[in-house]
Each structure stands twice: as structure tokens, then as C-alpha cells.
Design a protein around this motif. Structure first.
Motif, mmCIF file in Angstrom:
data_model
loop_
_atom_site.group_PDB
_atom_site.id
_atom_site.type_symbol
_atom_site.label_atom_id
_atom_site.label_comp_id
_atom_site.label_asym_id
_atom_site.label_seq_id
_atom_site.Cartn_x
_atom_site.Cartn_y
_atom_site.Cartn_z
ATOM 1 N N GLU A 113 0.831 -1.203 0.000
ATOM 2 C CA GLU A 113 0.000 0.000 0.000
ATOM 3 C C GLU A 113 0.867 1.255 0.000
ATOM 4 O O GLU A 113 0.640 2.191 -0.782
ATOM 5 C CB GLU A 113 -0.922 0.002 1.219
ATOM 6 N N LEU A 114 1.866 1.273 0.868
ATOM 7 C CA LEU A 114 2.720 2.449 0.961
ATOM 8 C C LEU A 114 3.469 2.683 -0.344
ATOM 9 O O LEU A 114 3.594 3.823 -0.810
ATOM 10 C CB LEU A 114 3.706 2.297 2.116
ATOM 11 N N THR A 115 3.959 1.607 -0.948
ATOM 12 C CA THR A 115 4.670 1.733 -2.219
ATOM 13 C C THR A 115 3.764 2.309 -3.301
ATOM 14 O O THR A 115 4.181 3.163 -4.093
ATOM 15 C CB THR A 115 5.205 0.362 -2.671
ATOM 16 N N ALA A 116 2.510 1.870 -3.323
ATOM 17 C CA ALA A 116 1.555 2.386 -4.311
ATOM 18 C C ALA A 116 1.298 3.866 -4.093
ATOM 19 O O ALA A 116 1.250 4.656 -5.045
ATOM 20 C CB ALA A 116 0.255 1.596 -4.240
ATOM 21 N N TRP A 117 1.143 4.272 -2.844
ATOM 22 C CA TRP A 117 0.874 5.685 -2.546
ATOM 23 C C TRP A 117 2.065 6.550 -2.934
ATOM 24 O O TRP A 117 1.892 7.669 -3.401
ATOM 25 C CB TRP A 117 0.554 5.864 -1.072
ATOM 26 N N GLU A 118 3.260 6.023 -2.724
ATOM 27 C CA GLU A 118 4.459 6.769 -3.107
ATOM 28 C C GLU A 118 4.531 6.947 -4.622
ATOM 29 O O GLU A 118 4.960 7.996 -5.112
ATOM 30 C CB GLU A 118 5.706 6.053 -2.596
ATOM 31 N N SER A 119 4.103 5.939 -5.356
ATOM 32 C CA SER A 119 4.163 6.018 -6.817
ATOM 33 C C SER A 119 3.230 7.095 -7.362
ATOM 34 O O SER A 119 3.459 7.624 -8.455
ATOM 35 C CB SER A 119 3.810 4.656 -7.440
ATOM 36 N N TYR A 120 2.185 7.434 -6.612
ATOM 37 C CA TYR A 120 1.251 8.475 -7.028
ATOM 38 C C TYR A 120 1.543 9.813 -6.357
ATOM 39 O O TYR A 120 0.776 10.767 -6.503
ATOM 40 C CB TYR A 120 -0.183 8.052 -6.722
ATOM 41 N N GLY A 121 2.630 9.882 -5.591
ATOM 42 C CA GLY A 121 3.018 11.139 -4.981
ATOM 43 C C GLY A 121 2.225 11.528 -3.754
ATOM 44 O O GLY A 121 2.336 12.662 -3.281
ATOM 45 N N LEU A 122 1.420 10.617 -3.213
ATOM 46 C CA LEU A 122 0.615 10.938 -2.038
ATOM 47 C C LEU A 122 1.450 10.936 -0.760
ATOM 48 O O LEU A 122 1.142 11.641 0.199
ATOM 49 C CB LEU A 122 -0.542 9.943 -1.904
ATOM 50 N N VAL A 123 2.474 10.108 -0.742
ATOM 51 C CA VAL A 123 3.377 9.989 0.395
ATOM 52 C C VAL A 123 4.792 9.998 -0.151
ATOM 53 O O VAL A 123 5.059 9.369 -1.186
ATOM 54 C CB VAL A 123 3.126 8.683 1.176
ATOM 55 N N ALA A 124 5.698 10.683 0.522
ATOM 56 C CA ALA A 124 7.080 10.735 0.055
ATOM 57 C C ALA A 124 8.018 10.854 1.251
ATOM 58 O O ALA A 124 7.708 11.564 2.222
ATOM 59 C CB ALA A 124 7.289 11.903 -0.898
#
Length: 215
Positions: A113-124
Motif C-alpha cells: 500500500e505504501l509503495t503504491a501511494w508513493e508512486s502516485y506522490g501521495l506519500v514521500a
């Protein structure tokens, strides 16, 4: 037990409780047939855990250590998280950055989940590889939206709008930020928070109005 917790924490689920059990936050008794048996003390401890996560975005390790110390009869200072307006008291622990594992545990999400969110720029992550503790709340919100069918790709526009609003606020307070006077810089911080609250309130009001008009 779940109904009692949902009076204050409507988003809590059985899977969330089992995750907290796996992390050592609670240890419910087992019946001879293997069912979990939650005592009033277990429910009270769960409430403390969920409250400290919700209100202070604390990593589970910090919560567990604090509650264990309380149950041993000690009087530990409550751990804090996030940026503070001044230096913390000497007996308090301030957590402003988390490691990746701590973020996953505090938000109750998995690596995928975290990896997916990072790929969309939501979490960095920050430049040093750690994460701002405020991302715990963001991760939980993204996770809850996902349970309602709103995927990370749908939230890219939300992130873009937030970035634009932040840029607008920065433009407004820029003249104050450039001052060397500490009092003026403090005013800039206060103005930034005020404008952020106003922007957030406007966004919420616009979404509610749009939904009402479409119903």
C-alpha cells in the motif's frame, strides 16, 4: 466489544484489532475453543491505543512502551509526535520523524500500500529517508478512502490541489518570512497556520456543497 469501541472509533475493524494484537499492543485471553475473550481492561487498553494513534500519530512501539510502563505502576511522560512550537519539556519524548517500518506500523498499512501511494506522490520520504510523522494521518485517510473504493490514482488531483494551495499560502506570507525579526517570523508561522485552516475549511465546504447539489 467492537460496538463499544465504534462509539468513539467508528472506523475500527476486526482486522485492525487483530493487527494490534499481532504487534503486542493487547493480549486477549483465549477460550478452550480458541476464541478471543476481551476483558473490560482489554477494551480500555484498546481505547488508549486507538486514541493515541488518532490524536498524536504515535508509532505503535512508543504506545506499547508507554502503556506497559503505566501498567507496571510507573508514571511515564506521555510521548508526543509532530513538530512542537518550542523545545519539549526535558521528560517528554518528541517524535517528528519515523522510519519506514514505524510509519507502516503507526498507520496500520502494509508495504504494498505504501509503495503504491508513493508512486502516485501521495506519500514521500524526506531527503534522509525518514518520513514526517504527519504522514501517519495522511496514510490512514488514504487507507480509509481505499476501503470505500477510492483508489490512490483518484487522489492525484487532491494532492495537486493541496500543492497549489500551499504555494498560494507561501506567496502571501513570503514578505514576512524574509524578515530577520524573530517576532515577524513567528507572525509568519501563525499566518501560515491560519491560512491553511481557511483553505482546508473552504475545500471541505465546497465538497459538501457539490455533493448536496448533486443529490
Amino acid at each position: 466489544m467492537l460496538n463499544i469501541l465504534r462509539e468513539e472509533f467508528p472506523e475500527v475493524t476486526i482486522s485492525k484489532i487483530r493487527f494490534l494484537e499481532a504487534e503486542g499492543l493487547i493480549e486477549p485471553q483465549r477460550t478452550p475453543s480458541g476464541y478471543r475473550k476481551f476483558t473490560p481492561r482489554d477494551v480500555e487498553r484498546l481505547g488508549h491505543v486507538l486514541r493515541m494513534q488518532r490524536d498524536h500519530y504515535l508509532p505503535l512501539k512508543a504506545i506499547r512502551e508507554y502503556l506497559d510502563a503505566v501498567e507496571r505502576g510507573e508514571r511515564p511522560a506521555a510521548p508526543l509526535v509532530g513538530r512542537q512550537s518550542g523545545p519539549p519539556p526535558r521528560d517528554e519524548v518528541t517524535v517528528s520523524r519515523l522510519g519506514r517500518a514505524e510509519l507502516l506500523a503507526a498507520a496500520g498499512v502494509d508495504e504494498a500500500e505504501l509503495t503504491a501511494w508513493e508512486s502516485y506522490g501521495l506519500v514521500a520520504p524526506l531527503p534522509d529517508g525518514h518520513y514526517d510523522a504527519r504522514l501517519v494521518r495522511i496514510a490512514r485517510l488514504v487507507s480509509e478512502l481505499g476501503r470505500h473504493g477510492i483508489e490512490p490514482r483518484h487522489l492525484r488531483a487532491t494532492k495537486a490541489a493541496a500543492d497549489r494551495e500551499a504555494g498560494l499560502v507561501e506567496q502571501v506570507v513570503a514578505p514576512l518570512v524574509r524578515h530577520r525579526n524573530p517576532q515577524t517570523r513567528a507572525q509568519a508561522e501563525e499566518r501560515t497556520r491560519e491560512l491553511a485552516d481557511l483553505a482546508t475549511g473552504l475545500h471541505s465546504a465546497l465538497v459538501e456543497l457539490a455533493l448536496d447539489l448533486r443529490s
